[in-house]
Design an enzyme around this catalytic site. Structure first.
Site, short mmCIF file in Angstrom:
data_model
loop_
_atom_site.label_atom_id
_atom_site.label_comp_id
_atom_site.label_asym_id
_atom_site.label_seq_id
_atom_site.Cartn_x
_atom_site.Cartn_y
_atom_site.Cartn_z
N GLY A 123 -40.68 -8.00 21.30
CA GLY A 123 -40.33 -6.43 20.85
C GLY A 123 -41.44 -6.07 20.14
O GLY A 123 -42.58 -6.68 19.89
N VAL B 171 -43.16 -4.44 16.81
CA VAL B 171 -43.03 -4.65 15.35
C VAL B 171 -43.41 -3.34 14.46
O VAL B 171 -44.54 -2.92 14.79
CB VAL B 171 -44.24 -5.84 14.75
CG1 VAL B 171 -43.84 -6.18 13.57
CG2 VAL B 171 -43.82 -7.01 15.76
N ASP C 149 -45.50 -19.96 22.47
CA ASP C 149 -46.31 -18.96 22.53
C ASP C 149 -47.12 -18.90 21.44
O ASP C 149 -47.44 -17.85 20.87
CB ASP C 149 -45.68 -17.69 22.64
CG ASP C 149 -46.40 -16.62 23.38
OD1 ASP C 149 -47.33 -16.92 24.04
OD2 ASP C 149 -45.94 -15.32 23.33
N LYS D 152 -39.23 -6.60 13.05
CA LYS D 152 -39.14 -6.77 14.63
C LYS D 152 -38.13 -6.09 15.37
O LYS D 152 -37.00 -6.77 14.93
CB LYS D 152 -39.39 -8.17 14.77
CG LYS D 152 -39.56 -8.43 16.34
CD LYS D 152 -40.22 -9.61 16.57
CE LYS D 152 -41.58 -9.85 16.31
NZ LYS D 152 -42.14 -10.72 17.32
N LEU E 159 -47.07 -2.06 14.19
CA LEU E 159 -47.99 -2.90 13.69
C LEU E 159 -48.54 -3.63 14.81
O LEU E 159 -49.56 -4.07 14.90
CB LEU E 159 -47.37 -3.91 12.83
CG LEU E 159 -47.10 -3.30 11.38
CD1 LEU E 159 -46.29 -4.36 10.63
CD2 LEU E 159 -48.17 -3.03 10.69
N GLY E 160 -47.84 -3.73 16.12
CA GLY E 160 -48.05 -4.53 17.02
C GLY E 160 -46.85 -4.82 18.21
O GLY E 160 -45.70 -4.53 17.74
#
Ligand SMILES: *[C@@H]1O[C@H](CO)[C@@H](O)[C@H](O)[C@H]1NC(C)=O
Ligand SMILES: *[C@@H]1O[C@H](CO)[C@@H](O)[C@H](O)[C@H]1NC(C)=O
Ligand SMILES: *[C@@H]1O[C@H](CO)[C@@H](O)[C@H](O)[C@H]1NC(C)=O
Ligand SMILES: *[C@@H]1O[C@H](CO)[C@@H](O)[C@H](O)[C@H]1NC(C)=O
Ligand SMILES: *[C@@H]1O[C@H](CO)[C@@H](O)[C@H](O)[C@H]1NC(C)=O
Length: 823
Positions: free
Chosen positions: A538, A540, A648, A554, A532-533
């Protein structure tokens, strides 16, 4: 008098029309002698229009339901099923090879393969049966006006358009089901009692005593509801209302938008969670949304509707109820508690430690064996046994800690309520406006903290105990030997029990998180096949589990080589966050080098994809998203029991759910990296362009770093462009959004910022306000930046926004930002 004559005529006309109207319905008559057999393919009778079918539905290997269901739609939703006439357990189990037959003497009879009668309908004399187009299955007789039997008179959990519940007839109740997979009787009823109201009521479960508990919805206590309800009507156009004896009407749902029943199917069901909900489903199978959507529901918030001193409330005992979307609820166990039946989230929770072992049994004071964890805005309203006035939170805590009966204390504005188990009627609601303090045993996961505990270090200590006992045995008489043997037995037994409990406890976190094995997650993600990304911590992956549906998994990088304890405590902190603008952590896996976090899946990807993609979200939606993020951040900074600094914040870390609500992800992880390592060795956390300047200096990092990043992102959201666009170097000033925004603001040329965005052009005052807030957030000097709470108040208009100073006035680091303008 002419007028009375007209009335008379009208009345006659109506009398004539009524039977004509009911005959006008077309249907296939099923003749006597026809039958269906369970387990035989296509054993059903469909209505003329094909909308509904009557017949057998398989629910387990050798178990069928005699039911009526929506025949055309993919869901094949059941709207009626034959129930046990004693009404004790609802559904009747029908084995394979059973037969339902329209007998020659005009009854409907269901018998098992051996010919034994299971169920019947009608009292003989019917000449035909029919599955009507409106979902009513009837037995009729040519020559008689009404029906001899109809399924509409025996509703289960669902009512359909043109169906009426009548207080004076037998069909005056709906029964909820036990859960979405079972057809047994559940805990809730919709009734029209003799007092003349419409009520939703829990039943004493499992004895099913009705009428014992106060309703959680009572139409009589609503404004305009003081009418003597006679009928509960779902009319053909899809409106649901009650009619009183004198003919006045009250609609059930306040604001309903009813599309014509010609395009959609309607049904209304007393769902197994106790919410009575009207649904619609497109009739056309080519329509995109092939599912039931909510049209209206009662009560508005079932979590807070239960008032009775008896009963467990909307959820089970010791759990608490949280309103999710559209009246739906989710039941959770408090920290330190687990569901007794992990598959039944509407069931009871139990503590996973021994609350009774409290009276200094192991030589410690009660306040040293337990701790209290805070759950904000959670309360169990009817379990208090003591109310202590003029207390502060510290006194409240110590009072509960040193009281063996106290399982939970609620502290609110100087009052401390102590509560005992079982805890009924739990709810998470802002109106609680207090902190629930949940008592949890200290040993187990934190066993390292009490080296004096006698039963911890297994190996060596056990051995020495044995040696000691053995040497004592050698030098003592036979009589004492017997006593010693007994003591050893008791000690070993106790030790064994404690050790077992301890191993169990270490694997269970204090929050309500699911602990997965690596294998389970490998399976759930189909061996990590769909990415997913990628984030800072890390990759996902998308996953799916039966219990949780779609999930995001994740896989944390190797960088998380923290001790087990730090990891657990961090995961625990994240797991205790509950806010609608945060992505919820559902579980985790901690197996050797495998560390994974399991989150709820967000269907609408990240804010970055929308903001910098082709189709920008419209202006209002963007503003709502910005509001949502600020509320989520405010919660992390100020409302969690342990402050969480995100470190972040950027559009890639803001996800959007089904309803485009902004949900912050990836929070709570940065701390794992910062705490045990110095900043020098970790380097700067965060992402270029969003990072606050103090990261580059030797000054402490606080929650104000998030405020800075939020400011940058707020500009991106309202201007719909990236913070740094290197391609714009030739127009250097435009390349960096923060500089460009301050330039435009200070020179009074805000239009330049939005260029062709007409929606914004029409709302320049709001735009200016947001730009000003953003400039406050990106102040170089952290102490000048407002807190997220202030930001939220400014966004909401509660606080005035004063003119922000130039962000770079304390310029003392080497960066590439512009000079302050002389304005
Ligand atoms: C519903 O409320 C009315 C009026 O407050 C009351 O008379 C009635 O008893 C209530 N119904 C039930 C079942 O408690
Ligand atoms: C019916 O009775 C209620 C009170 O019970 C009253 O408010 C209402 O106006 C009456 N409606 C009609 C049509 O008479
Ligand atoms: C159903 O009820 C609504 C609202 O009371 C009304 O406007 C509509 O005409 C009714 N439809 C039928 C078919 O009776
Ligand atoms: C559903 O309810 C039935 C009957 O009470 C029960 O046997 C079954 O375990 C429940 N299933 C779930 C998933 O809760
Ligand atoms: C526990 O309570 C005693 C008094 O009963 C007090 O002296 C002691 O400090 C308390 N311990 C903790 C850890 O609060």
């Amino acid at each position: 008098m002419p007028s009375s004559v007209t009335h008379h005529h009208l009345f006659l006309l109506l009398l004539l029309l009524l039977p004509i109207y009911s005959i006008a319905q077309t249907y296939k008559k099923l003749t006597l002698g026809l039958s269906l057999t369970s387990g035989v393919e296509n054993s059903k009778w469909a209505s003329q229009n094909g909308d509904f079918a009557f017949g057998f539905r398989q629910i387990a290997d050798n178990s069928f339901l005699l039911a009526i269901w929506y025949y055309k739609i993919p869901d094949k939703t059941v709207v009626w099923f034959a129930t046990d006439s004693t009404e004790s357990n609802g559904e009747i189990q029908i084995p394979k090879g059973s037969k339902v037959e329209l007998t020659t003497d005009g009854k409907l009879i269901l018998s098992d393969p051996q010919g034994k009668l299971i169920w019947s309908a009608g009292k003989s004399g019917a000449t035909y049966a029919a599955m009507l187009d409106n979902g009513n299955f009837i037995l009729g007789s040519t020559g008689s006006a009404g029906y001899l039997w109809e399924s509409f008179d025996h509703p289960t959990d669902t009512i359909l358009p043109s169906q009426i519940l009548d207080r004076d007839r037998l069909n005056n109740k709906l029964y909820s089901r036990a859960n979405d997979t079972s057809f047994s009787n559940g805990r809730f009823r919709l009734r029209l009692p003799n007092t003349g109201s419409l009520v939703l009521q829990p039943v004493a479960f499992p004895s099913l005593t009705e009428n014992r508990y106060q309703p959680y919805y009572n139409s009589s206590s609503l404004p305009g509801g003081n009418l003597k309800v006679k009928q509960f009507v779902f009319n053909e156009s899809g409106h649901i209302y009650v009619i009183s004896k004198n003919g006045s009407i009250m609609n059930l749902f306040q604001s309903e938008t009813i599309v014509p029943a010609t395009d959609v199917y309607y049904r209304a069901t007393l769902d197994f969670d106790g919410v009575f909900t009207q649904y619609s489903h497109p009739k056309s199978t080519s329509a995109p949304e092939q599912f039931w959507s909510t049209v209206g529901y009662i009560p508005d918030n079932i979590c807070t509707s239960f008032v009775d001193r008896l009963g467990s409330g909307a959820c089970g005992y010791n759990s608490y109820c949280e309103l999710t979307s559209k009246g739906r609820t989710s039941c959770q166990c408090p920290p330190g508690f687990d569901f007794i039946d992990p598959n039944n989230r509407f069931g009871d929770c139990k503590p996973n430690f021994d609350l009774q072992r409290c009276h200094q049994a192991d030589g410690r004071k009660p306040n040293e064996s337990f701790e209290l964890q805070t759950l904000k805005n959670v309360d169990w309203t009817t379990s208090d046994y003591e109310e202590l006035q003029s207390y502060n939170e510290r006194d409240c805590r110590s009072s509960c800690l040193s009281d063996c009966l106290c399982a939970v204390a609620l502290f609110r504005q100087g009052t401390c309520w102590k509560k005992k188990l079982p805890l009924p009627n739990g709810r998470l609601d802002v109106s609680v406006n207090g902190n629930a303090l949940i008592k949890i045993r200290l040993d187990g996961s934190s066993s390292e903290q009490d080296p004096n505990s006698p039963f911890i270090k297994s190996g060596r200590k056990n051995q020495s105990t044995l040696i000691l006992v053995g040497s004592l045995l050698l030098g003592s008489s036979v009589f004492f030997n017997f006593i010693f043997l007994g003591v050893i037995f008791v000690v070993m037994f106790f030790m064994n029990k404690t050790l077992r409990k301890k191993t169990h406890r270490t694997s269970v976190l204090r929050s309500n998180l699911h602990s997965f094995t690596y294998e389970e997650l490998e399976e759930a993600t189909d061996r990590f096949s769909e990415e997913l990304g990628r984030g800072a911590f890390g990759i996902v992956y998308k996953g799916f589990t039966e219990e949780m549906g779609s999930i995001a998994v994740k896989k944390l990088d190797k960088v998380f080589h923290q001790g087990e304890k730090e990891f657990k405590s961090e995961v625990n902190t994240i797991g205790q966050t509950h806010h609608k603008n945060l992505v919820r952590l559902l579980g985790f896996c901690d197996e050797g080098q495998h560390r994974l976090l399991v989150y709820e899946f967000m269907s609408n990807s990240s804010l970055a994809d929308h903001l910098f993609g082709i189709s920008k979200p419209d202006w209002n939606r963007r503003v709502q998203i910005a509001f949502g993020i600020s509320r989520g951040l405010m919660y992390l900074h100020e409302e969690c029991s342990t402050q969480i600094i995100h470190c972040d914040i950027k559009p890639q870390n803001i996800l959007l759910d089904d309803s485009f609500t902004a949900r912050i992800s990836d929070f709570g992880l940065a701390k794992l990296l910062i705490t045990s390592q110095t900043r020098a060795s970790t380097g700067i956390r965060g992402t270029r362009g969003y990072v606050a300047p103090e990261w580059f200096r030797n000054t402490p990092v606080s929650s104000k770093v998030d405020v800075y990043s939020y400011g940058v992102m707020l500009l991106e959201i309202i201007c719909c462009r990236k913070g740094v666009v290197p391609e714009l170097v030739e127009e250097e000033i435009k390349a960096i959004l923060t500089d460009w925004a301050y330039d435009c603001y200070s020179q009074g040329k805000l239009e330049d910022l939005v260029e062709n965005d007409e929606e914004v052009m029409n709302d320049m005052r709001r735009f200016e306000r947001l730009v000003m807030i953003a400039i406050w957030c990106i102040q170089d000097e952290p102490s000048l930046r407002p807190s997220m709470k202030k930001v939220t108040q400014m966004l909401e208009g509660v606080l005035e926004v004063s003119a922000p100073p130039c962000p770079y006035q304390f310029k003392e680091y080497v960066g590439n930002s512009s000079e302050c303008n002389d304005v």
